[in-house]
Design a protein around this motif. Structure first.
Motif, PDB file in Angstrom:
ATOM      1  N   UNK A 172      32.898  -9.059 -21.707  1.00 51.52           N
ATOM      2  CA  UNK A 172      33.732  -9.358 -20.549  1.00 51.52           C
ATOM      3  C   UNK A 172      33.358 -10.659 -19.869  1.00 51.52           C
ATOM      4  N   UNK A 173      32.062 -10.909 -19.741  1.00 54.66           N
ATOM      5  CA  UNK A 173      31.629 -12.128 -19.071  1.00 54.66           C
ATOM      6  C   UNK A 173      31.894 -13.378 -19.910  1.00 54.66           C
ATOM      7  N   UNK A 174      31.748 -13.279 -21.223  1.00 60.41           N
ATOM      8  CA  UNK A 174      32.082 -14.422 -22.072  1.00 60.41           C
ATOM      9  C   UNK A 174      33.558 -14.771 -21.912  1.00 60.41           C
ATOM     10  N   UNK A 175      34.393 -13.744 -21.917  1.00 54.30           N
ATOM     11  CA  UNK A 175      35.830 -13.968 -21.707  1.00 54.30           C
ATOM     12  C   UNK A 175      36.093 -14.537 -20.319  1.00 54.30           C
ATOM     13  N   UNK A 176      35.419 -14.006 -19.311  1.00 51.83           N
ATOM     14  CA  UNK A 176      35.636 -14.471 -17.948  1.00 51.83           C
ATOM     15  C   UNK A 176      35.140 -15.884 -17.701  1.00 51.83           C
ATOM     16  N   UNK A 177      33.962 -16.216 -18.223  1.00 46.96           N
ATOM     17  CA  UNK A 177      33.415 -17.558 -18.014  1.00 46.96           C
ATOM     18  C   UNK A 177      34.218 -18.622 -18.754  1.00 46.96           C
ATOM     19  N   UNK A 178      34.943 -18.195 -19.781  1.00 47.98           N
ATOM     20  CA  UNK A 178      35.795 -19.127 -20.521  1.00 47.98           C
ATOM     21  C   UNK A 178      37.239 -19.104 -20.030  1.00 47.98           C
ATOM     22  N   UNK A 179      37.518 -18.334 -19.003  1.00 53.33           N
ATOM     23  CA  UNK A 179      38.900 -18.191 -18.544  1.00 53.33           C
ATOM     24  C   UNK A 179      39.451 -19.411 -17.801  1.00 53.33           C
ATOM     25  N   UNK A 180      38.630 -20.257 -17.153  1.00 57.54           N
ATOM     26  CA  UNK A 180      39.220 -21.439 -16.497  1.00 57.54           C
ATOM     27  C   UNK A 180      39.964 -22.326 -17.487  1.00 57.54           C
ATOM     28  N   UNK A 181      41.090 -22.869 -17.051  1.00 54.19           N
ATOM     29  CA  UNK A 181      41.885 -23.724 -17.909  1.00 54.19           C
ATOM     30  C   UNK A 181      41.245 -25.105 -18.063  1.00 54.19           C
ATOM     31  N   UNK A 182      41.670 -25.806 -19.106  1.00 54.25           N
ATOM     32  CA  UNK A 182      41.129 -27.139 -19.385  1.00 54.25           C
ATOM     33  C   UNK A 182      41.389 -28.080 -18.208  1.00 54.25           C
ATOM     34  N   UNK A 183      42.554 -27.950 -17.579  1.00 57.20           N
ATOM     35  CA  UNK A 183      42.892 -28.803 -16.443  1.00 57.20           C
ATOM     36  C   UNK A 183      41.910 -28.593 -15.287  1.00 57.20           C
ATOM     37  N   UNK A 184      41.504 -27.345 -15.055  1.00 51.56           N
ATOM     38  CA  UNK A 184      40.555 -27.062 -13.985  1.00 51.56           C
ATOM     39  C   UNK A 184      39.179 -27.657 -14.296  1.00 51.56           C
ATOM     40  N   UNK A 185      38.763 -27.550 -15.551  1.00 49.10           N
ATOM     41  CA  UNK A 185      37.481 -28.131 -15.939  1.00 49.10           C
ATOM     42  C   UNK A 185      37.509 -29.654 -15.841  1.00 49.10           C
ATOM     43  N   UNK A 186      38.628 -30.230 -16.251  1.00 55.28           N
ATOM     44  CA  UNK A 186      38.767 -31.692 -16.132  1.00 55.28           C
ATOM     45  C   UNK A 186      38.726 -32.137 -14.672  1.00 55.28           C
ATOM     46  N   UNK A 187      39.311 -31.326 -13.804  1.00 48.55           N
ATOM     47  CA  UNK A 187      39.293 -31.664 -12.388  1.00 48.55           C
ATOM     48  C   UNK A 187      37.869 -31.638 -11.839  1.00 48.55           C
ATOM     49  N   UNK A 188      37.059 -30.675 -12.282  1.00 52.36           N
ATOM     50  CA  UNK A 188      35.667 -30.624 -11.846  1.00 52.36           C
ATOM     51  C   UNK A 188      34.910 -31.859 -12.328  1.00 52.36           C
ATOM     52  N   UNK A 189      35.222 -32.315 -13.542  1.00 50.36           N
ATOM     53  CA  UNK A 189      34.582 -33.542 -14.036  1.00 50.36           C
ATOM     54  C   UNK A 189      35.038 -34.747 -13.219  1.00 50.36           C
ATOM     55  N   UNK A 190      36.310 -34.752 -12.831  1.00 46.87           N
ATOM     56  CA  UNK A 190      36.823 -35.848 -12.002  1.00 46.87           C
ATOM     57  C   UNK A 190      36.085 -35.917 -10.675  1.00 46.87           C
ATOM     58  N   UNK A 191      35.722 -34.767 -10.141  1.00 40.23           N
ATOM     59  CA  UNK A 191      34.974 -34.724  -8.891  1.00 40.23           C
ATOM     60  C   UNK A 191      33.471 -34.959  -9.106  1.00 40.23           C
ATOM     61  N   UNK A 192      33.101 -35.241 -10.369  1.00 39.83           N
ATOM     62  CA  UNK A 192      31.704 -35.511 -10.723  1.00 39.83           C
ATOM     63  C   UNK A 192      30.806 -34.302 -10.429  1.00 39.83           C
ATOM     64  N   UNK A 193      31.347 -33.118 -10.649  1.00 42.51           N
ATOM     65  CA  UNK A 193      30.578 -31.891 -10.424  1.00 42.51           C
ATOM     66  C   UNK A 193      29.575 -31.694 -11.554  1.00 42.51           C
ATOM     67  N   UNK A 194      28.399 -31.246 -11.218  1.00 44.45           N
ATOM     68  CA  UNK A 194      27.383 -30.955 -12.220  1.00 44.45           C
ATOM     69  C   UNK A 194      27.716 -29.642 -12.932  1.00 44.45           C
ATOM     70  N   UNK A 195      26.960 -29.356 -13.992  1.00 41.18           N
ATOM     71  CA  UNK A 195      27.183 -28.101 -14.707  1.00 41.18           C
ATOM     72  C   UNK A 195      26.947 -26.894 -13.818  1.00 41.18           C
TER      73      UNK A 195
END
Length: 288
Positions: A172-195
């Motif tokens: 369940x957690x593997x599925x949940x941690x991978x649930x964010x969309x690519x656009x959301x992850x790209x937005x976090x990178x745009x904000x220079x968010x760390x891992x």
């Protein structure tokens, strides 16, 4: 309220009717045998009355199980070894310990699998393969090995509970941690968010619905593991021990009362997780 409870009550009523009918069917052989020995004719009402009141039936009637539950919970001191509350507490302690260990292990493995390609390729197949081993086969092995090094009591049963409960949490957690969309992850990178920030602000909140769904499955599996862990040890306390002693002496009413008590315990644990899920949802701004 009617829409919520009416379907549930309908299903419960159907189960009880089938249960009573099954008691007549399975216990009728003994009733006919006794009637033959006494050379009396057994009418249908007498057959029903007999099959619903036998001391050691193949299938006890619901009212017999309820009476045994009442006797062993309300009418018996909870410190007595004949109290189902006492036995339920012993099993509950193993269940909660194993559940906590399983949840911690499952979350740690899921985080590693999501963030590390090597773990994803190597650990995940072993996690899946671990569940192909029958728990009835591995439980005695765990208990014997730990007993040989002087570890007895709560821990062996908790480890068996952990073995059953960590798997749904990992999946369940593997599925949940991978649930964010690519656009959301790209937005976090745009904000220079760390891992770590991406995990805390995006992945973890997105995984909570999956986590709570997994926890409901895991806590029920943990209870099953605790009961199974009590069977091969010759334990004198716990719901598993209660079932085992009932099977030794042919006390089927005792066995079924312990089973119903385990079901009530599982339902309460799942309900508590559901309550925690609603509280967490409201804290995160979800609508009621």
């Amino acid at each position: 309220m009617r829409r919520s409870f009416l379907p549930v009550l309908t299903v419960v009523a159907a189960i009880i009717l089938l249960w009573y009918a099954g008691a007549v069917w399975l216990n009728s052989a003994w009733a006919y045998d006794q009637a033959g020995r006494d050379e009396v004719e057994l009418t249908f009402p007498a057959l029903v009355a007999d099959t619903w009141s036998q001391d050691r039936p193949r299938l006890p009637a619901p009212h017999q199980v309820v009476a045994e539950l009442w006797k062993s919970t309300v009418e018996t001191r909870i410190t007595s070894k004949r109290s189902l509350v006492y036995h339920a507490w012993i099993t509950l302690s193993s269940t909660l310990t194993g559940f906590a260990l399983g949840v911690a292990l499952g979350i740690l493995l899921a985080v590693g699998i999501v963030h590390n390609r090597t773990m994803n390729a190597s650990v995940m197949p072993w996690v899946i393969a671990s569940q192909t081993i029958p728990i009835l086969a591995i439980a005695p092995m765990i208990i014997v090995v730990l007993s040989s090094i002087g570890v007895t009591g709560l821990l062996p049963k908790a480890l068996i509970s952990m073995y059953l409960s960590f798997f749904p949490v990992v999946v369940g957690m593997v599925k949940g941690l991978r649930s964010p969309e690519v656009m959301q992850l790209d937005q976090m990178r745009t904000w220079n968010a760390s891992g770590a920030q991406t995990f805390r602000k995006l992945r973890w909140p997105s995984s909570l619905p999956y986590l709570f769904a997994s926890l409901k499955v895991a806590v029920a599996a943990s209870l099953v593991g605790a009961i199974i862990g009590e069977l091969p040890t010759g334990a004198v306390a716990g719901l598993g021990a209660r079932m085992l002693s009932g099977s030794y002496y042919g006390q089927t009413v005792q066995i079924w009362s312990a089973l119903v008590m385990a079901a009530i315990l599982a339902a309460c644990l799942v309900a508590l997780i559901g309550l925690a899920e609603r509280v967490a949802g409201r804290m995160m701004g979800a609508r009621a």
